[in-house]
Structures are given as structure tokens and as C-alpha cells.
Design an enzyme around this catalytic site. Structure first.
Site, PDB file in Angstrom:
ATOM      1  N   ARG A 168       0.841  -1.191   0.000  1.00  0.00           N
ATOM      2  CA  ARG A 168       0.000   0.000   0.000  1.00  0.00           C
ATOM      3  C   ARG A 168       0.879   1.245   0.000  1.00  0.00           C
ATOM      4  NH1 ARG A 168      -1.994  -3.603   3.961  1.00  0.00           N
ATOM      5  NH2 ARG A 168      -4.089  -4.429   3.501  1.00  0.00           N
ATOM      6  N   LYS A 192      -1.763  -2.884   8.040  1.00  0.00           N
ATOM      7  CA  LYS A 192      -2.929  -2.520   8.832  1.00  0.00           C
ATOM      8  C   LYS A 192      -2.931  -3.281  10.154  1.00  0.00           C
ATOM      9  CE  LYS A 192      -6.075  -1.186   5.085  1.00  0.00           C
ATOM     10  NZ  LYS A 192      -7.377  -1.448   4.436  1.00  0.00           N
ATOM     11  N   HIS A 263      -2.874   2.468  -5.519  1.00  0.00           N
ATOM     12  CA  HIS A 263      -3.678   1.292  -5.192  1.00  0.00           C
ATOM     13  C   HIS A 263      -3.955   0.469  -6.443  1.00  0.00           C
ATOM     14  CE1 HIS A 263      -5.369  -0.448  -1.624  1.00  0.00           C
ATOM     15  NE2 HIS A 263      -6.470  -0.781  -2.264  1.00  0.00           N
ATOM     16  N   ARG A 266      -1.135  -1.769  -6.849  1.00  0.00           N
ATOM     17  CA  ARG A 266      -1.278  -2.897  -5.921  1.00  0.00           C
ATOM     18  C   ARG A 266      -2.189  -3.961  -6.549  1.00  0.00           C
ATOM     19  NH1 ARG A 266      -1.307  -4.493  -0.458  1.00  0.00           N
ATOM     20  NH2 ARG A 266      -3.306  -5.120   0.423  1.00  0.00           N
ATOM     21  N   HIS A 289      -3.580  -9.259   3.440  1.00  0.00           N
ATOM     22  CA  HIS A 289      -5.028  -9.311   3.627  1.00  0.00           C
ATOM     23  C   HIS A 289      -5.363 -10.171   4.837  1.00  0.00           C
ATOM     24  CE1 HIS A 289      -5.905  -8.388  -0.882  1.00  0.00           C
ATOM     25  NE2 HIS A 289      -5.784  -7.287  -0.163  1.00  0.00           N
ATOM     26  N   TYR A 298      -9.438 -10.661  -6.743  1.00  0.00           N
ATOM     27  CA  TYR A 298      -8.535 -10.564  -7.895  1.00  0.00           C
ATOM     28  C   TYR A 298      -8.738 -11.705  -8.878  1.00  0.00           C
ATOM     29  CZ  TYR A 298      -6.298  -7.111  -4.962  1.00  0.00           C
ATOM     30  OH  TYR A 298      -6.068  -6.020  -4.180  1.00  0.00           O
TER      31      TYR A 298
END
Length: 317
Positions: A168, A192, A263, A266, A289, A298
Site C-alpha cells: 500500500r 494494517k 492502489h 497494488r 489481507h 482478484y
């Protein structure tokens, strides 16, 4: 209020008199108490009229019999008639607002709409670059960096790293020099939830980072630079907006490429990994993730590409 009510008579035709009076009271509430625009009032009344019509079809003629099961059956009927998820979600919202008003005004002992869910919207991904477009993006930045300016060298390194790792933009600007292990070609990323992960990168990114650290960063470094890997023109840690601006500028140099930001790079990295044969779990770990379901988005992109290729190439497509 007679004039606004008259404009909605067609929506109330065929409803029992008790439902028509109820809609009149609700309209007055929307107009006078909530001060909604005429368009919004019309939309709410149209949706609630449809709900009350559904109640009538089920033999319900008293609003006190309106329950969660009835609300769900109404949404289910809308779905079977081909209504979009967005439309159904809007009508679920209208139902919740309506039943909350019924409960608040003492017309219902409980609020069944409070437990009514909405269909989840389809998650869509922004456009991704083809492999040749990704290569052209970085080549464009490299051509501009041929003059040896520190900013040009830095830009190539950032683009290479974004595409190579799929990290990110916030993770990129948060990198310190010590987060880069060039011997093993992995970068330590704080994602995150402050979860740390190691992401590998390839030879082109390695060369670009080496050049930045050797011939670019020293020229931008100032006393307050600290350990930041990538620096802005004033020598401080680069911010996310500068990286986004860079990606959009360089994308504009690639003919026909979609206008994407960091993004989008990404998403591009993830899509190319899957198209190249990487398994879903590995891509999930690389991207950081928490849920495999997020990574599975994806696969829709790669499946769409396979379908288009099949339709173009197969004689029986």
C-alpha cells in the site's frame, strides 16, 4: 399538504383506506418534520407504497401485523423480479426508516426493520495495467531519470517497489532504510493493525533501490531526514499525496493505459501474480489481507481476462 399528497395518488391506488391514510401521515412527517426534498419524499413514498402493496397481497391489512418476515419476503420478491442490488439496498433503507417511524409513533410495538439487513454491494476493483503497460510505466520514469536528478532516481525506485511488492502507498512511505534487506531481497512492511510482514521483490527493484540509496537519497538528505527510506524534495519523509501524484503523472505517459493510482498498482501486482501461477494463499500473505475473501476478488479479474481470450480465440465460443 393536499397538493403534495395529490402528486402521489397513483402510487396509492388499490391500497386499503387505512394504508392510504398511513401514507398521508408519513408524507407529512417526511415533509414537515424531516424537511426532506420533494425528490427524496417521492422516493420514500414510492418504496413504502410498494411495501404496503406487498403486505396487501399477503393478506395483511393492518400495519400492526407488519413483521420482519414480511419485510424479508418483500425484498426477496424484488430480487426475483430482477431488481439490482443497489435498488434493493435502497428499498431496505426505506423500509427501516418507515418501521422506525411506525414504532416511534406507537403504531408498532417493536421495530422489525431494525433487524433487516441489506444486500452487500458487489465489490469492484479499479482497472489494472497489462504487463506491457506496467513495463512502459516504469520505463517512462526511467527515461526521465536519465538526467541523474535525485528525484528522478527516487521515483523509479518507488514505482519499481510498488509494482514489485503490491504494498500500500501508506506502507511505502512508512518504510525506513533498515526495513530493506537487499541481500535477501525482502522488505519489512508494517501493515494494517500494525501487523508486520516480509514481502519479496525482484532484481529490477533491487537495482533501483541501490541506485536511490547510493546516488539519490544522499543529495536530498537533511538533518531531519531520519531513517526514512524515501524523501521528499525538502528532505523529509515523502508523503502519500506526492506518491499518488507521481503515479498519475507517469501513467499519463503510457498510451491507452487506465488512469490508476498507487492502489491500482497494488491491484495490478496481485493480478499479475495470480495470472503467473501464484496460489491464492501466497498472494494473501504478500498483500497482507486479513481475509482470503479479499484476495479472491482478484480472481474475478483474471477469470474475466480468460473469458475474453476464450471468446476471441475459440471457434465455438
Amino acid at each position: 399538504m393536499s397538493k403534495p399528497e395529490a402528486s402521489h395518488q397513483d402510487e396509492r391506488e388499490g391500497l386499503p383506506e387505512s394504508f392510504v391514510r398511513l401514507l398521508g401521515d408519513y408524507e407529512r412527517h417526511l415533509v414537515s418534520e424531516r424537511d426532506l426534498t420533494p425528490h427524496t419524499v417521492r422516493a420514500y413514498l414510492g418504496d413504502v407504497s410498494g411495501l404496503l402493496d406487498h403486505c396487501q397481497r399477503l393478506g395483511i391489512h393492518d400495519v400492526t401485523d407488519l413483521d420482519l418476515r414480511t419485510l424479508r419476503s418483500w425484498l426477496a420478491r424484488l430480487q426475483t423480479t430482477g431488481r439490482s442490488r443497489t435498488t434493493i439496498a435502497r428499498r431496505a433503507t426505506a423500509a427501516r426508516v418507515f418501521t422506525a417511524w411506525l414504532h416511534r409513533t406507537g403504531r408498532l410495538p417493536t421495530d422489525p426493520g431494525a433487524a433487516l439487513g441489506s444486500p452487500k454491494k458487489h465489490k469492484t476493483l479499479p482497472p489494472v495495467l497489462r504487463a506491457d503497460e506496467a513495463e512502459a510505466l516504469i520505463r517512462s520514469a526511467a527515461d526521465l531519470a536519465d538526467d541523474g536528478t535525485p528525484v528522478g532516481v527516487r521515483d523509479v525506485a518507488m514505482l519499481e517497489l510498488l509494482y514489485a511488492t503490491g504494498i500500500r502507498v501508506g506502507e511505502l512511505v512508512g518504510l525506513d532504510i533498515d526495513d530493506v534487506d537487499d541481500e535477501r531481497r525482502v522488505v519489512r512492511v508494517l501493515g494494517k493493525g500494525r501487523k508486520e510482514r516480509s514481502v519479496p521483490y525482484g532484481t529490477p527493484a533491487s537495482r533501483a533501490i541501490d541506485r536511490w540509496l547510493g546516488a539519490g537519497r544522499p543529495h536530498l538528505r537533511v538533518e531531519g531526514s531520519g531513517p526514512a527510506l524515501f524523501l521528499g524534495v525538502r528532505g523529509r519523509r515523502i508523503d502519500q499525496r506526492a506518491v499518488r501524484d507521481l503515479v498519475h503523472r507517469r501513467i499519463a505517459d503510457v498510451p491507452g493505459a487506465p488512469d490508476i493510482g498507487p492502489h491500482g498498482l497494488r491491484h495490478t501486482a496481485a493480478t499479475h501474480l495470480l495470472e503467473g501461477g501464484a496460489d491464492l494463499r501466497s498472494v494473501q500473505e504478500l498483500l497482507g489481507h486479513a481475509s482470503l475473501a479479499t484476495t479472491q476478488l482478484y480472481t474475478h479479474v483474471t477469470t474475466d481476462r480468460l473469458r475474453r481470450a476464450y471468446q476471441q480465440a475459440h471457434p465455438r465460443a
